[in-house]
Design an enzyme around this catalytic site. Structure first.
Site, PDB file in Angstrom:
ATOM      1  N   ARG A 286       0.831  -1.216   0.000  1.00 10.41           N
ATOM      2  CA  ARG A 286       0.000   0.000   0.000  1.00 10.41           C
ATOM      3  C   ARG A 286       0.865   1.266   0.000  1.00 10.41           C
ATOM      4  O   ARG A 286       0.544   2.251   0.669  1.00 10.41           O
ATOM      5  CB  ARG A 286      -0.955   0.023   1.205  1.00 10.41           C
TER       6      ARG A 286
ATOM      7  N   GLU B 257      -5.271   3.504   6.149  1.00  6.26           N
ATOM      8  CA  GLU B 257      -4.922   3.363   4.728  1.00  6.26           C
ATOM      9  C   GLU B 257      -5.548   4.535   3.962  1.00  6.26           C
ATOM     10  O   GLU B 257      -5.029   5.001   2.955  1.00  6.26           O
ATOM     11  CB  GLU B 257      -5.486   2.030   4.213  1.00  6.26           C
TER      12      GLU B 257
ATOM     13  N   SER C  73     -11.002  -0.866   3.119  1.00 10.28           N
ATOM     14  CA  SER C  73     -10.228  -1.067   4.356  1.00 10.28           C
ATOM     15  C   SER C  73      -9.812   0.291   4.910  1.00 10.28           C
ATOM     16  O   SER C  73      -9.140   1.056   4.225  1.00 10.28           O
ATOM     17  CB  SER C  73      -8.959  -1.867   4.069  1.00 10.28           C
TER      18      SER C  73
HETATM   19  C1  FAD Z   1     -15.518  -0.853  -1.256  1.00 11.89           C
HETATM   20  C2  FAD Z   1     -14.048  -0.559  -1.444  1.00 11.89           C
HETATM   21  C3  FAD Z   1     -13.157  -1.601  -1.620  1.00 11.89           C
HETATM   22  C4  FAD Z   1     -11.791  -1.349  -1.794  1.00 11.89           C
HETATM   23  N1  FAD Z   1     -10.955  -2.409  -1.966  1.00 11.89           N
HETATM   24  C5  FAD Z   1      -9.632  -2.196  -2.149  1.00 11.89           C
HETATM   25  C6  FAD Z   1      -8.750  -3.302  -2.350  1.00 11.89           C
HETATM   26  O1  FAD Z   1      -9.162  -4.461  -2.392  1.00 11.89           O
HETATM   27  N2  FAD Z   1      -7.436  -3.035  -2.509  1.00 11.89           N
HETATM   28  C7  FAD Z   1      -6.948  -1.756  -2.497  1.00 11.89           C
HETATM   29  O2  FAD Z   1      -5.732  -1.598  -2.656  1.00 11.89           O
HETATM   30  N3  FAD Z   1      -7.762  -0.701  -2.313  1.00 11.89           N
HETATM   31  C8  FAD Z   1      -9.084  -0.879  -2.138  1.00 11.89           C
HETATM   32  N4  FAD Z   1      -9.920   0.189  -1.945  1.00 11.89           N
HETATM   33  C9  FAD Z   1      -9.357   1.550  -1.891  1.00 11.89           C
HETATM   34  C10 FAD Z   1      -9.451   2.348  -3.215  1.00 11.89           C
HETATM   35  O3  FAD Z   1     -10.426   1.808  -4.060  1.00 11.89           O
HETATM   36  C11 FAD Z   1      -8.110   2.379  -3.956  1.00 11.89           C
HETATM   37  O4  FAD Z   1      -7.136   3.005  -3.159  1.00 11.89           O
HETATM   38  C12 FAD Z   1      -8.213   3.123  -5.296  1.00 11.89           C
HETATM   39  O5  FAD Z   1      -7.029   2.963  -6.036  1.00 11.89           O
HETATM   40  C13 FAD Z   1      -8.490   4.611  -5.121  1.00 11.89           C
HETATM   41  O6  FAD Z   1      -8.790   5.139  -6.395  1.00 11.89           O
HETATM   42  P1  FAD Z   1      -9.522   6.518  -6.560  1.00 11.89           P
HETATM   43  O7  FAD Z   1      -9.482   6.875  -8.001  1.00 11.89           O
HETATM   44  O8  FAD Z   1     -10.851   6.480  -5.935  1.00 11.89           O
HETATM   45  O9  FAD Z   1      -8.543   7.486  -5.747  1.00 11.89           O
HETATM   46  P2  FAD Z   1      -8.948   8.729  -4.838  1.00 11.89           P
HETATM   47  O10 FAD Z   1      -9.597   8.234  -3.597  1.00 11.89           O
HETATM   48  O11 FAD Z   1      -9.657   9.736  -5.639  1.00 11.89           O
HETATM   49  O12 FAD Z   1      -7.504   9.268  -4.457  1.00 11.89           O
HETATM   50  C14 FAD Z   1      -6.664   8.520  -3.607  1.00 11.89           C
HETATM   51  C15 FAD Z   1      -5.289   9.188  -3.541  1.00 11.89           C
HETATM   52  O13 FAD Z   1      -4.653   9.072  -4.809  1.00 11.89           O
HETATM   53  C16 FAD Z   1      -4.340  10.367  -5.330  1.00 11.89           C
HETATM   54  N5  FAD Z   1      -4.601  10.334  -6.774  1.00 11.89           N
HETATM   55  C17 FAD Z   1      -5.741   9.940  -7.386  1.00 11.89           C
HETATM   56  N6  FAD Z   1      -5.602  10.038  -8.719  1.00 11.89           N
HETATM   57  C18 FAD Z   1      -4.352  10.517  -8.946  1.00 11.89           C
HETATM   58  C19 FAD Z   1      -3.614  10.862 -10.115  1.00 11.89           C
HETATM   59  N7  FAD Z   1      -4.124  10.729 -11.345  1.00 11.89           N
HETATM   60  N8  FAD Z   1      -2.355  11.345  -9.965  1.00 11.89           N
HETATM   61  C20 FAD Z   1      -1.805  11.482  -8.733  1.00 11.89           C
HETATM   62  N9  FAD Z   1      -2.453  11.177  -7.599  1.00 11.89           N
HETATM   63  C21 FAD Z   1      -3.710  10.702  -7.702  1.00 11.89           C
HETATM   64  C22 FAD Z   1      -5.277  11.330  -4.614  1.00 11.89           C
HETATM   65  O14 FAD Z   1      -4.741  12.633  -4.560  1.00 11.89           O
HETATM   66  C23 FAD Z   1      -5.375  10.689  -3.237  1.00 11.89           C
HETATM   67  O15 FAD Z   1      -4.264  11.027  -2.450  1.00 11.89           O
HETATM   68  C24 FAD Z   1     -11.301  -0.022  -1.782  1.00 11.89           C
HETATM   69  C25 FAD Z   1     -12.208   1.042  -1.611  1.00 11.89           C
HETATM   70  C26 FAD Z   1     -13.567   0.776  -1.450  1.00 11.89           C
HETATM   71  C27 FAD Z   1     -14.525   1.921  -1.303  1.00 11.89           C
END
Ligand code: FAD
Length: 355
Positions: free
Chosen positions: A167, A332, A236
């Site tokens: 992570r 996380e 998580s």
């Molecule tokens: C129901 C559920 C299940 C999940 N299961 C998992 C799992 O199994 N494994 C896992 O690893 N995670 C899991 N996650 C967490 C999450 O889905 C991941 O971390 C995902 O990659 C976040 O993507 P996002 O586009 O929503 O990022 P955001 O939440 O929009 O952003 C997260 C971070 O990344 C940065 N960021 C986003 N896009 C960019 C970009 N283009 N350039 C630079 N920085 C950027 C943001 O500034 C922020 O700091 C889960 C979440 C939920 C709600």
């Protein structure tokens, strides 16, 4: 027309974060062309405003209104090339992660199926090196392309240079707040073998197809995890903690059944959800925030939760886990204030500091 003219003011972010927390962005824009990044960053700089890029908002805890520019990544596009050994797929950062995984499986390019149904965008996937069911992004990513604020230009890092870890990546450390990821390149081997040594996937037969693995992962995730569209959550909430072998031994004398896994540097990884569950905290709530009834690692917005409810709940869990196991849980989820991301302990305090 300049992208600056499409910047909106005072935009409600509740549909842009999966906790569905009410918070506003003072300024807000959708990024559809990578060439616009420079202009947007310059605009925020000229007004001395903080900026933040988000994808699906599925890993965020918005603590209050954001006083700067929120850039929502909507960059789209997928390019595929292949050689005798592998498929090389370049996906734009604003592509929806799950739809992208589904598309690759349908196209007969296996390798991402274990990462199905993780919410969010392709661009966020390298940030915390997403992982599930025995695979991490690091296993399939070959390059990450981004706009760097350090050089005001597009740059590319190899997977190795991204310093992927559990992570974690360079984008959460040295390059934190310094990049906007625009593209991620995946190398998927043509000599693919299903990865089915994790959890319920062990029950799948040898020679199983990627489509079947994909469907099984989706089925298991749907049965275990709350759908953020129905019950706000960010997956998580805490990382699985790492402890020394000595610490593990002393915990095992008290809790012989405690799950633990080998980790790097001779450490052991514990299951944060197990620790929380052991304390009987499933269903425990503060205000509108609660520990999920079935998944102790998932905190949910049960009923119009405020960020302060989630903070109080998080603080309570950290204290309880520290007191019982001498283990400090680290969120996380990323904590976002009016000016950007903060280190969670600045608002949570540290239960270990009281001693
Ligand atoms: C129901 C559920 C299940 C999940 N299961 C998992 C799992 O199994 N494994 C896992 O690893 N995670 C899991 N996650 C967490 C999450 O889905 C991941 O971390 C995902 O990659 C976040 O993507 P996002 O586009 O929503 O990022 P955001 O939440 O929009 O952003 C997260 C971070 O990344 C940065 N960021 C986003 N896009 C960019 C970009 N283009 N350039 C630079 N920085 C950027 C943001 O500034 C922020 O700091 C889960 C979440 C939920 C709600």
């Amino acid at each position: 027309m300049s992208v600056v003219s499409s910047i909106q003011s005072d935009v409600d972010l509740s549909s842009y974060n999966t906790f569905a927390l009410a918070a506003k962005a003072k300024h807000f824009v959708e990024l559809k062309h990578a060439e616009d990044i420079n202009e947007l960053i310059a605009w925020a700089g000229s007004k001395q405003l903080p900026w933040m890029v988000i994808g699906g908002g599925s890993n965020l805890l918005l603590l209050e209104d954001f006083s700067g520019l929120v850039i929502v990544n909507k960059l789209r596009g997928i390019e595929v090339s292949e050689d005798a050994d592998c498929y090389t797929i370049k996906a734009a950062a604003g592509e929806d992660w799950h739809q992208f995984v589904q598309w690759t499986v349908k196209q007969g390019m296996p390798g991402l199926e274990n990462l199905a149904l993780i919410p969010g965008t392709v661009g966020a996937s390298p940030v915390q090196n997403i992982g599930a069911y025995g695979i991490e992004l690091a296993d399939v990513c070959s390059e990450v392309e981004f706009y760097s604020l350090l050089t005001n230009s597009m740059q590319t890092l190899s997977s190795k240079q991204c310093k992927f870890a559990y992570r974690d990546s360079i984008f959460k450390a040295q390059l934190k707040d310094q990049v906007i990821i625009s593209k991620v390149t995946f190398k998927l081997s043509k000599s693919w073998l299903a990865k089915r040594d994790y959890g319920g996937l062990q029950l799948l037969a040898e020679g199983v197809s990627a489509q079947t693995v994909f469907e099984e992962v989706c089925r298991m995730r749907i049965s275990k995890l709350p759908d953020p569209k129905i019950l706000g959550n960010a997956g998580s909430f805490f990382k699985n903690p790492l402890v020394s072998q000595e610490h593990l031994s002393s915990l095992l004398t008290r809790y012989p059944e405690m799950p633990n896994y080998p980790a790097s540097n001779g450490q052991a990884k514990l299951a944060a959800g197990w620790l929380i569950d052991k304390l009987g905290l499933k269903g425990y709530s503060i205000g509108g925030a609660a520990v999920h009834q079935d998944q102790a690692l998932v905190l949910v917005n049960k009923a119009n939760a405020k960020a302060s409810d989630l903070l109080a709940l998080c603080r309570h869990i950290r204290q309880q886990v520290w007191q019982s196991f001498n283990v400090l849980l680290q969120p996380e989820v990323r904590f976002i204030t009016h000016s950007g991301e903060i280190e969670p302990s600045t608002v949570l305090g540290r239960p270990d500091a009281a001693e």
